[in-house]
Design a protein around this motif. Structure first.
Motif, PDB file in Angstrom:
ATOM      1  N   GLY A 208      73.873  19.181 -97.124  1.00  0.00           N
ATOM      2  CA  GLY A 208      72.527  19.077 -96.602  1.00  0.00           C
ATOM      3  C   GLY A 208      71.804  20.382 -96.344  1.00  0.00           C
ATOM      4  N   ARG A 209      72.389  21.510 -96.750  1.00  0.00           N
ATOM      5  CA  ARG A 209      71.697  22.780 -96.568  1.00  0.00           C
ATOM      6  C   ARG A 209      70.571  22.928 -97.578  1.00  0.00           C
ATOM      7  NH1 ARG A 209      77.237  25.231 -95.243  1.00  0.00           N
ATOM      8  NH2 ARG A 209      77.612  24.946 -97.464  1.00  0.00           N
ATOM      9  N   LEU A 210      69.445  23.433 -97.118  1.00  0.00           N
ATOM     10  CA  LEU A 210      68.303  23.645 -97.991  1.00  0.00           C
ATOM     11  C   LEU A 210      68.600  24.781 -98.957  1.00  0.00           C
ATOM     12  CD1 LEU A 210      65.308  23.061 -98.693  1.00  0.00           C
ATOM     13  CD2 LEU A 210      64.700  24.787 -96.979  1.00  0.00           C
ATOM     14  N   VAL A 211      68.442  24.518-100.262  1.00  0.00           N
ATOM     15  CA  VAL A 211      68.694  25.512-101.294  1.00  0.00           C
ATOM     16  C   VAL A 211      67.389  26.067-101.859  1.00  0.00           C
ATOM     17  CG1 VAL A 211      69.701  25.867-103.591  1.00  0.00           C
ATOM     18  CG2 VAL A 211      70.923  24.502-101.895  1.00  0.00           C
ATOM     19  N   PHE A 212      66.410  25.196-102.049  1.00  0.00           N
ATOM     20  CA  PHE A 212      65.155  25.611-102.671  1.00  0.00           C
ATOM     21  C   PHE A 212      64.058  24.655-102.262  1.00  0.00           C
ATOM     22  CE2 PHE A 212      62.109  25.136-106.193  1.00  0.00           C
ATOM     23  CZ  PHE A 212      61.661  26.449-106.328  1.00  0.00           C
ATOM     24  N   GLN A 213      62.829  25.216-102.106  1.00  0.00           N
ATOM     25  CA  GLN A 213      61.683  24.367-101.796  1.00  0.00           C
ATOM     26  C   GLN A 213      60.417  25.018-102.353  1.00  0.00           C
ATOM     27  OE1 GLN A 213      60.209  23.657 -97.587  1.00  0.00           O
ATOM     28  NE2 GLN A 213      60.977  21.605 -98.075  1.00  0.00           N
ATOM     29  N   GLN A 214      59.583  24.227-103.016  1.00  0.00           N
ATOM     30  CA  GLN A 214      58.344  24.721-103.589  1.00  0.00           C
ATOM     31  C   GLN A 214      57.376  23.557-103.771  1.00  0.00           C
ATOM     32  OE1 GLN A 214      58.589  26.328-107.594  1.00  0.00           O
ATOM     33  NE2 GLN A 214      56.900  27.744-107.210  1.00  0.00           N
ATOM     34  N   ALA A 215      56.088  23.831-103.603  1.00  0.00           N
ATOM     35  CA  ALA A 215      55.050  22.830-103.825  1.00  0.00           C
ATOM     36  C   ALA A 215      54.117  23.308-104.933  1.00  0.00           C
ATOM     37  CB  ALA A 215      54.272  22.571-102.546  1.00  0.00           C
ATOM     38  N   LYS A 216      53.711  22.369-105.782  1.00  0.00           N
ATOM     39  CA  LYS A 216      52.788  22.665-106.869  1.00  0.00           C
ATOM     40  C   LYS A 216      51.787  21.520-107.005  1.00  0.00           C
ATOM     41  CE  LYS A 216      56.121  25.064-109.932  1.00  0.00           C
ATOM     42  NZ  LYS A 216      56.709  25.014-111.298  1.00  0.00           N
ATOM     43  N   GLN A 217      50.680  21.834-107.646  1.00  0.00           N
ATOM     44  CA  GLN A 217      49.707  20.789-107.972  1.00  0.00           C
ATOM     45  C   GLN A 217      49.884  20.378-109.426  1.00  0.00           C
ATOM     46  OE1 GLN A 217      45.241  21.290-108.517  1.00  0.00           O
ATOM     47  NE2 GLN A 217      45.285  20.205-106.542  1.00  0.00           N
TER      48      GLN A 217
END
Length: 257
Positions: A208-217
């Motif tokens: 459950g550790r966060l590895v990657f996060q990104q938001a795009k349109q």
């Protein structure tokens, strides 16, 4: 006279209520494979406290941990972390605080990855298998005394038959499993959306550790999101989550370096 005294003793036994046992327990639920589930950690009959800590473990072949949420105690900083042994450690220390009866202290979110018929307990444990310091179970009263608390495990049972996955309605979006899977260099997540919108990609490892996060349109129609192996620290199974205002989709992927 002895019979009369015995009668009054029994009468007092039934009339005077005994003090209820302080208890902390986790939900017991049934779920479908691939379903996202929530486990509540609840307190009952608790006196005011100034400290509490315990670790939580689960079967990682049955449940994939996302994160904790809906934390209801006064914030005292970083109350959660994943230890080297893969257990979720929780601790809180602060001014005297009364936990209301049946209060949900926090909620755990999992994805069910076990096969139908499998199950996973949600256990409250010490964490003495980590390379870091030992982590004991303790609850400290406002009088700075250790409290005798009954910790009751939760349970997730995976239902028969196999359920459908968590794909959104086609009227909102159509999301396909990443290809290739497993992959070495990169993998693509194809999807179609009915209107332009912002979408967030989040990747978690097996504990459950966060590895990657990104938001795009992304614009209306067919799209793909490419995941390069450079985003992932080691080979293994990961969970990716695509989320927008209109849907919340999760799936597993396997990276083989």
């Amino acid at each position: 006279i002895k019979e009369l005294l015995l009668y009054f003793a029994l009468l007092l036994w039934f009339v005077v209520p005994s003090e209820a046992q302080p208890t902390i327990f986790a939900s017991q639920i049934e779920a479908d494979e691939n379903e996202n589930v929530y486990i509540d950690v609840v307190a009952k009959n608790m006196d005011p406290i100034i400290g509490i800590q315990f670790a939580i473990e689960w079967d990682q072949d049955v449940l994939f941990f996302f994160f904790e949420e809906d934390f209801s105690l006064p914030s005292t900083g970083d109350n959660f972390n994943i230890s080297d042994s893969g257990k979720l450690r929780f601790q809180w220390f602060g001014d005297a605080y009364t936990i209301e009866d049946e209060q949900v202290m926090f909620r755990l979110r999992f994805k069910v990855i076990g096969e139908p018929g499998s199950s996973s307990p949600i256990n409250f444990v010490e964490d003495n298998t980590s390379s870091s310091t030992n982590f004991v179970i303790e609850v400290i009263s406002s009088a700075s005394q250790l409290m005798d608390v009954d910790f009751q495990s939760g349970l997730v049972d995976v239902n028969f038959p196999l359920s459908t996955d968590n794909a959104p309605s086609p009227s909102v979006a159509t999301i396909y499993s990443n290809q290739p899977n497993p992959f070495q260099n990169y993998t693509l997540i194809p999807f179609e959306i009915v209107e332009t919108q912002n979408i967030q990609l989040t990747i978690y490892d097996t504990v459950g550790r966060l590895v990657f996060q990104q938001a795009k349109q992304f614009t209306t129609g067919k799209n793909t999101w490419r995941i390069d192996n450079s985003l992932l620290p080691v080979s293994g199974t990961y969970l990716y989550r695509l989320k927008s205002e209109h849907f919340d989709y999760t799936q597993l992927m396997n990276y083989n370096r």
